[in-house]
Write a protein that holds these residues in place. Structure first.
Motif, PDB file in Angstrom:
ATOM      1  N   ILE A  64       0.801  -1.684   0.321  1.00  0.00           N
ATOM      2  CA  ILE A  64      -0.029   0.350  -0.261  1.00  0.00           C
ATOM      3  C   ILE A  64       0.728   1.318   0.371  1.00  0.00           C
ATOM      4  CG2 ILE A  64      -1.401   1.037   0.886  1.00  0.00           C
ATOM      5  CD1 ILE A  64      -2.741  -1.419   2.881  1.00  0.00           C
ATOM      6  N   LEU A  65       0.199   2.019  -0.951  1.00  0.00           N
ATOM      7  CA  LEU A  65       0.608   3.202  -1.184  1.00  0.00           C
ATOM      8  C   LEU A  65       0.631   4.636  -0.395  1.00  0.00           C
ATOM      9  CD1 LEU A  65       2.704   2.537  -4.429  1.00  0.00           C
ATOM     10  CD2 LEU A  65       4.166   2.133  -2.552  1.00  0.00           C
ATOM     11  N   ARG A  66      -0.212   4.271  -0.962  1.00  0.00           N
ATOM     12  CA  ARG A  66      -1.288   6.165  -0.830  1.00  0.00           C
ATOM     13  C   ARG A  66      -2.940   5.242  -0.332  1.00  0.00           C
ATOM     14  NH1 ARG A  66       0.818  10.709   1.586  1.00  0.00           N
ATOM     15  NH2 ARG A  66       2.064  10.025   0.248  1.00  0.00           N
ATOM     16  N   ILE A  67      -3.815   5.916   0.853  1.00  0.00           N
ATOM     17  CA  ILE A  67      -4.982   5.857   1.770  1.00  0.00           C
ATOM     18  C   ILE A  67      -5.066   6.681   1.388  1.00  0.00           C
ATOM     19  CG2 ILE A  67      -6.772   4.770   2.968  1.00  0.00           C
ATOM     20  CD1 ILE A  67      -4.801   3.086   4.734  1.00  0.00           C
ATOM     21  N   GLY A  68      -6.189   7.504   0.634  1.00  0.00           N
ATOM     22  CA  GLY A  68      -6.795   8.668  -0.094  1.00  0.00           C
ATOM     23  C   GLY A  68      -7.828   8.748   0.863  1.00  0.00           C
ATOM     24  N   SER A  69      -8.633   9.276  -0.133  1.00  0.00           N
ATOM     25  CA  SER A  69     -10.363  10.062   1.596  1.00  0.00           C
ATOM     26  C   SER A  69     -11.419   8.811   0.508  1.00  0.00           C
ATOM     27  CB  SER A  69     -10.926  11.605   0.745  1.00  0.00           C
ATOM     28  OG  SER A  69     -10.425  11.620  -0.777  1.00  0.00           O
ATOM     29  N   ASP A  70     -11.013   8.519  -1.097  1.00  0.00           N
ATOM     30  CA  ASP A  70     -11.543   7.862  -1.383  1.00  0.00           C
ATOM     31  C   ASP A  70     -10.407   6.088  -2.649  1.00  0.00           C
ATOM     32  OD1 ASP A  70     -10.796   9.433  -3.919  1.00  0.00           O
ATOM     33  OD2 ASP A  70     -12.453   9.498  -4.778  1.00  0.00           O
ATOM     34  N   VAL A  71      -9.885   6.246  -2.745  1.00  0.00           N
ATOM     35  CA  VAL A  71      -9.159   4.923  -3.438  1.00  0.00           C
ATOM     36  C   VAL A  71      -7.569   4.880  -2.529  1.00  0.00           C
ATOM     37  CG1 VAL A  71      -8.979   6.167  -5.710  1.00  0.00           C
ATOM     38  CG2 VAL A  71      -7.526   6.926  -4.618  1.00  0.00           C
ATOM     39  N   ILE A  72      -7.432   3.757  -2.830  1.00  0.00           N
ATOM     40  CA  ILE A  72      -5.921   3.190  -1.985  1.00  0.00           C
ATOM     41  C   ILE A  72      -5.444   2.643  -3.456  1.00  0.00           C
ATOM     42  CG2 ILE A  72      -4.945   1.249  -0.477  1.00  0.00           C
ATOM     43  CD1 ILE A  72      -7.926   1.065   0.380  1.00  0.00           C
ATOM     44  N   LEU A  73      -3.895   3.628  -3.262  1.00  0.00           N
ATOM     45  CA  LEU A  73      -2.887   2.916  -4.658  1.00  0.00           C
ATOM     46  C   LEU A  73      -2.028   2.152  -3.501  1.00  0.00           C
ATOM     47  CD1 LEU A  73      -2.787   6.412  -4.782  1.00  0.00           C
ATOM     48  CD2 LEU A  73      -4.120   5.427  -6.171  1.00  0.00           C
ATOM     49  N   VAL A  74      -1.561   0.943  -5.183  1.00  0.00           N
ATOM     50  CA  VAL A  74      -1.207  -0.121  -4.267  1.00  0.00           C
ATOM     51  C   VAL A  74      -0.184   0.094  -5.539  1.00  0.00           C
ATOM     52  CG1 VAL A  74      -2.524  -0.823  -2.458  1.00  0.00           C
ATOM     53  CG2 VAL A  74      -2.869  -1.505  -5.318  1.00  0.00           C
ATOM     54  N   LYS A  75       0.958  -0.586  -4.923  1.00  0.00           N
ATOM     55  CA  LYS A  75       1.950  -1.660  -6.033  1.00  0.00           C
ATOM     56  C   LYS A  75       1.572  -3.430  -5.885  1.00  0.00           C
ATOM     57  CE  LYS A  75       6.853  -1.447  -7.724  1.00  0.00           C
ATOM     58  NZ  LYS A  75       7.837  -1.050  -7.371  1.00  0.00           N
ATOM     59  N   GLU A  76       1.211  -3.639  -7.403  1.00  0.00           N
ATOM     60  CA  GLU A  76       0.267  -5.157  -7.169  1.00  0.00           C
ATOM     61  C   GLU A  76       1.500  -5.854  -7.750  1.00  0.00           C
ATOM     62  OE1 GLU A  76      -2.956  -7.792  -9.640  1.00  0.00           O
ATOM     63  OE2 GLU A  76      -2.131  -5.770 -10.829  1.00  0.00           O
ATOM     64  N   ALA A  77       1.670  -7.171  -7.730  1.00  0.00           N
ATOM     65  CA  ALA A  77       2.373  -8.469  -7.972  1.00  0.00           C
ATOM     66  C   ALA A  77       0.831  -8.730  -9.427  1.00  0.00           C
ATOM     67  CB  ALA A  77       3.365  -8.833  -7.205  1.00  0.00           C
ATOM     68  N   TYR A  78       1.790  -8.986  -9.919  1.00  0.00           N
ATOM     69  CA  TYR A  78       0.954 -10.718 -10.851  1.00  0.00           C
ATOM     70  C   TYR A  78       0.294 -11.252 -10.605  1.00  0.00           C
ATOM     71  CZ  TYR A  78       1.269  -6.254 -14.653  1.00  0.00           C
ATOM     72  OH  TYR A  78       1.421  -4.721 -14.258  1.00  0.00           O
ATOM     73  N   ASP A  79       1.506 -11.961  -9.190  1.00  0.00           N
ATOM     74  CA  ASP A  79       1.382 -13.453  -9.333  1.00  0.00           C
ATOM     75  C   ASP A  79       0.545 -13.313  -8.369  1.00  0.00           C
ATOM     76  OD1 ASP A  79       2.856 -11.789  -7.632  1.00  0.00           O
ATOM     77  OD2 ASP A  79       4.230 -14.035  -7.497  1.00  0.00           O
ATOM     78  N   GLN A  80      -0.602 -12.130  -7.364  1.00  0.00           N
ATOM     79  CA  GLN A  80      -0.670 -12.563  -6.084  1.00  0.00           C
ATOM     80  C   GLN A  80      -2.690 -12.965  -6.442  1.00  0.00           C
ATOM     81  OE1 GLN A  80      -0.029  -8.260  -5.836  1.00  0.00           O
ATOM     82  NE2 GLN A  80      -0.280  -8.257  -3.567  1.00  0.00           N
ATOM     83  N   ARG A  81      -3.153 -13.375  -7.604  1.00  0.00           N
ATOM     84  CA  ARG A  81      -4.499 -14.174  -7.637  1.00  0.00           C
ATOM     85  C   ARG A  81      -4.702 -15.218  -6.986  1.00  0.00           C
ATOM     86  NH1 ARG A  81      -4.333 -10.677 -11.306  1.00  0.00           N
ATOM     87  NH2 ARG A  81      -5.990  -9.155 -12.139  1.00  0.00           N
ATOM     88  N   THR A  82      -5.327 -15.925  -5.938  1.00  0.00           N
ATOM     89  CA  THR A  82      -5.475 -17.079  -5.557  1.00  0.00           C
ATOM     90  C   THR A  82      -6.978 -17.691  -6.012  1.00  0.00           C
ATOM     91  OG1 THR A  82      -5.867 -16.032  -4.014  1.00  0.00           O
ATOM     92  CG2 THR A  82      -3.354 -17.080  -4.209  1.00  0.00           C
ATOM     93  N   LEU A  83      -7.532 -18.444  -5.504  1.00  0.00           N
ATOM     94  CA  LEU A  83      -8.331 -18.817  -5.261  1.00  0.00           C
ATOM     95  C   LEU A  83      -9.086 -18.944  -4.103  1.00  0.00           C
ATOM     96  CD1 LEU A  83      -8.828 -22.250  -7.783  1.00  0.00           C
ATOM     97  CD2 LEU A  83      -9.651 -19.855  -8.264  1.00  0.00           C
ATOM     98  N   MET A  84     -10.346 -18.351  -3.910  1.00  0.00           N
ATOM     99  CA  MET A  84     -11.144 -18.544  -2.581  1.00  0.00           C
ATOM    100  C   MET A  84     -12.085 -19.083  -2.904  1.00  0.00           C
ATOM    101  SD  MET A  84     -13.101 -15.237  -0.645  1.00  0.00           S
ATOM    102  CE  MET A  84     -13.796 -14.623  -1.819  1.00  0.00           C
ATOM    103  N   LEU A  85     -12.659 -20.581  -2.036  1.00  0.00           N
ATOM    104  CA  LEU A  85     -13.497 -20.881  -1.618  1.00  0.00           C
ATOM    105  C   LEU A  85     -15.290 -20.162  -0.993  1.00  0.00           C
ATOM    106  CD1 LEU A  85     -12.345 -23.994  -0.136  1.00  0.00           C
ATOM    107  CD2 LEU A  85     -13.258 -23.521  -2.551  1.00  0.00           C
ATOM    108  N   PRO A  86     -15.816 -20.681  -1.799  1.00  0.00           N
ATOM    109  CA  PRO A  86     -17.236 -19.479  -1.467  1.00  0.00           C
ATOM    110  C   PRO A  86     -17.625 -19.292   0.063  1.00  0.00           C
ATOM    111  CG  PRO A  86     -17.397 -21.664  -2.853  1.00  0.00           C
ATOM    112  CD  PRO A  86     -17.059 -21.197  -2.865  1.00  0.00           C
TER     113      PRO A  86
END
Length: 86
Positions: A64-86
């Motif tokens: 997380i780089l900045r938490i603003g009044s309406d957005v959160i700016l992040v530096k995302e890595a491309y391998d962060q997707r995972t599966l979540m059970l419902p």
């Protein structure tokens, strides 16, 4: 101090490519220290996966780089997707 409900209404945006990653649906919290480890987002690109699983994006607190009044700016890595059970 900020509440989870306040974080959930802020859209998370990647500064890598300007892509809208989505909104926070959950948090990973270290139960020993009480500190937030990661934000869990529902993947907007893949609403659902085979067998009712939902894709999620895990953004580490350090990204997380900045938490603003309406957005959160992040530096995302491309391998962060995972599966979540419902």
């Amino acid at each position: 101090m900020i509440r989870l409900s306040e974080l959930q209404v802020k859209e998370v945006i990647s500064i890598v490519d300007g892509r809208r990653l989505g909104f926070i649906i959950d948090l990973d919290i270290d139960v020993k220290t009480g500190k937030i480890i990661a934000l869990i987002l529902a993947d907007q690109e893949n609403k659902s996966h085979m067998f009712g699983k939902t894709e999620e994006i895990r953004v580490l607190w350090q990204q997380i780089l900045r938490i603003g009044s309406d957005v959160i700016l992040v530096k995302e890595a491309y391998d962060q997707r995972t599966l979540m059970l419902p």
